[in-house]
Design an enzyme around this catalytic site. Structure first.
Site, PDB file in Angstrom:
ATOM      1  N   ASP A  54       0.853  -1.188   0.000  1.00 34.50           N
ATOM      2  CA  ASP A  54       0.000   0.000   0.000  1.00 34.50           C
ATOM      3  C   ASP A  54       0.892   1.241   0.000  1.00 34.50           C
ATOM      4  O   ASP A  54       1.894   1.311   0.714  1.00 34.50           O
ATOM      5  CB  ASP A  54      -0.925   0.000   1.231  1.00 34.50           C
ATOM      6  CG  ASP A  54      -2.062   0.987   1.084  1.00 34.50           C
ATOM      7  OD1 ASP A  54      -3.214   0.544   0.945  1.00 34.50           O
ATOM      8  OD2 ASP A  54      -1.798   2.216   1.095  1.00 34.50           O
ATOM      9  N   VAL A  61     -10.967   2.885  -3.776  1.00 34.45           N
ATOM     10  CA  VAL A  61     -10.641   2.276  -5.072  1.00 34.45           C
ATOM     11  C   VAL A  61     -11.653   1.152  -5.297  1.00 34.45           C
ATOM     12  O   VAL A  61     -11.710   0.196  -4.509  1.00 34.45           O
ATOM     13  CB  VAL A  61      -9.196   1.727  -5.109  1.00 34.45           C
ATOM     14  CG1 VAL A  61      -8.921   1.069  -6.459  1.00 34.45           C
ATOM     15  CG2 VAL A  61      -8.178   2.830  -4.834  1.00 34.45           C
ATOM     16  N   HIS A 107     -10.295  -5.463  -3.285  1.00 36.54           N
ATOM     17  CA  HIS A 107      -8.951  -5.665  -2.742  1.00 36.54           C
ATOM     18  C   HIS A 107      -9.033  -5.985  -1.263  1.00 36.54           C
ATOM     19  O   HIS A 107      -9.866  -5.435  -0.541  1.00 36.54           O
ATOM     20  CB  HIS A 107      -8.066  -4.434  -2.972  1.00 36.54           C
ATOM     21  CG  HIS A 107      -8.637  -3.155  -2.444  1.00 36.54           C
ATOM     22  ND1 HIS A 107      -9.583  -2.430  -3.136  1.00 36.54           N
ATOM     23  CD2 HIS A 107      -8.415  -2.475  -1.294  1.00 36.54           C
ATOM     24  CE1 HIS A 107      -9.907  -1.352  -2.431  1.00 36.54           C
ATOM     25  NE2 HIS A 107      -9.224  -1.371  -1.301  1.00 36.54           N
ATOM     26  N   HIS A 119      -6.951  -5.703   2.214  1.00 35.66           N
ATOM     27  CA  HIS A 119      -5.817  -5.143   2.945  1.00 35.66           C
ATOM     28  C   HIS A 119      -5.295  -6.235   3.877  1.00 35.66           C
ATOM     29  O   HIS A 119      -6.077  -6.831   4.625  1.00 35.66           O
ATOM     30  CB  HIS A 119      -6.256  -3.978   3.841  1.00 35.66           C
ATOM     31  CG  HIS A 119      -6.786  -2.779   3.115  1.00 35.66           C
ATOM     32  ND1 HIS A 119      -6.055  -1.632   2.929  1.00 35.66           N
ATOM     33  CD2 HIS A 119      -7.995  -2.540   2.549  1.00 35.66           C
ATOM     34  CE1 HIS A 119      -6.788  -0.730   2.291  1.00 35.66           C
ATOM     35  NE2 HIS A 119      -7.976  -1.262   2.038  1.00 35.66           N
TER      36      HIS A 119
HETATM   37  P1  AMP Z   1      -9.608   1.435   0.127  1.00 32.80           P
HETATM   38  O1  AMP Z   1      -9.582   2.771   0.837  1.00 32.80           O
HETATM   39  O2  AMP Z   1     -10.042   0.278   0.973  1.00 32.80           O
HETATM   40  O3  AMP Z   1     -10.346   1.520  -1.187  1.00 32.80           O
HETATM   41  O4  AMP Z   1      -8.083   1.096  -0.194  1.00 32.80           O
HETATM   42  C1  AMP Z   1      -7.388   1.657  -1.252  1.00 32.80           C
HETATM   43  C2  AMP Z   1      -5.948   1.657  -0.830  1.00 32.80           C
HETATM   44  O5  AMP Z   1      -5.161   1.830  -2.005  1.00 32.80           O
HETATM   45  C3  AMP Z   1      -5.549   2.784   0.136  1.00 32.80           C
HETATM   46  O6  AMP Z   1      -5.057   2.202   1.343  1.00 32.80           O
HETATM   47  C4  AMP Z   1      -4.468   3.545  -0.625  1.00 32.80           C
HETATM   48  O7  AMP Z   1      -3.423   3.974   0.208  1.00 32.80           O
HETATM   49  C5  AMP Z   1      -4.001   2.527  -1.642  1.00 32.80           C
HETATM   50  N1  AMP Z   1      -3.426   3.051  -2.859  1.00 32.80           N
HETATM   51  C6  AMP Z   1      -3.896   4.080  -3.620  1.00 32.80           C
HETATM   52  N2  AMP Z   1      -3.130   4.257  -4.709  1.00 32.80           N
HETATM   53  C7  AMP Z   1      -2.148   3.314  -4.646  1.00 32.80           C
HETATM   54  C8  AMP Z   1      -1.041   2.970  -5.473  1.00 32.80           C
HETATM   55  N3  AMP Z   1      -0.760   3.639  -6.625  1.00 32.80           N
HETATM   56  N4  AMP Z   1      -0.240   1.955  -5.092  1.00 32.80           N
HETATM   57  C9  AMP Z   1      -0.496   1.288  -3.946  1.00 32.80           C
HETATM   58  N5  AMP Z   1      -1.531   1.546  -3.127  1.00 32.80           N
HETATM   59  C10 AMP Z   1      -2.337   2.550  -3.455  1.00 32.80           C
END
Ligand code: AMP
Ligand code: ZN
Length: 119
Positions: A35, A101, A105, A107
């Site tokens: 992340d 996003v 996914h 975490h």
């Molecule tokens: P969520 O908030 O559950 O949708 O998780 C999305 C996660 O994607 C967040 O923890 C962000 O920090 C992470 N994130 C966003 N852009 C990127 C990226 N380019 N590479 C890796 N992680 C990312």
């Protein structure tokens, strides 16, 4: 069509290699990468290569890929050596839960006391 790549999806772009990521594991059906804004010493995202907007729609539309994500989450925990101390697998679903996003996914969080952490 369900599961097809979405042009405006950040994680589809990572799957396609169009945006860089620090990949820690990959399989034919999944990708695991760090992340960009870690909330714990280990904070890895496990995604299916196919696009579904959240965990429940992935499980309904492609149960095999959903199982692969869960199995890979466990393998990430072992690889990162947080499996014995304890780790958390989180699927935020919907904006009110903090999902930002909309490509399913998991975490995988570990490496510290997680009992008060909300990712
Ligand atoms: P969520 O908030 O559950 O949708 O998780 C999305 C996660 O994607 C967040 O923890 C962000 O920090 C992470 N994130 C966003 N852009 C990127 C990226 N380019 N590479 C890796 N992680 C990312
Ligand atoms: Zn996507």
């Amino acid at each position: 069509m369900a599961g097809e790549p979405q042009a405006d999806c950040l994680f589809c772009k990572i799957v396609a290699g169009e945006i860089p990521a620090t990949i820690v594991r990959e399989t034919d059906t999944t990708l695991a990468f760090r992340d960009i804004n870690p909330q714990a010493p280990t904070h890895v995202l496990v995604i299916p290569r196919v696009h579904y907007p959240d965990a429940a729609s992935l499980a309904a539309g492609d149960p095999g890929a959903a199982a692969d994500v869960l199995r890979e989450a466990g393998k990430v925990a072992s690889q990162e050596q947080v499996n014995e101390s304890g780790y958390r697998i989180i699927f935020n679903s919907g904006p009110g839960a903090g999902q930002t996003v909309f490509h399913a996914h998991a975490h995988v969080l570990g490496g510290q006391d997680l009992r008060r952490l909300v990712a």
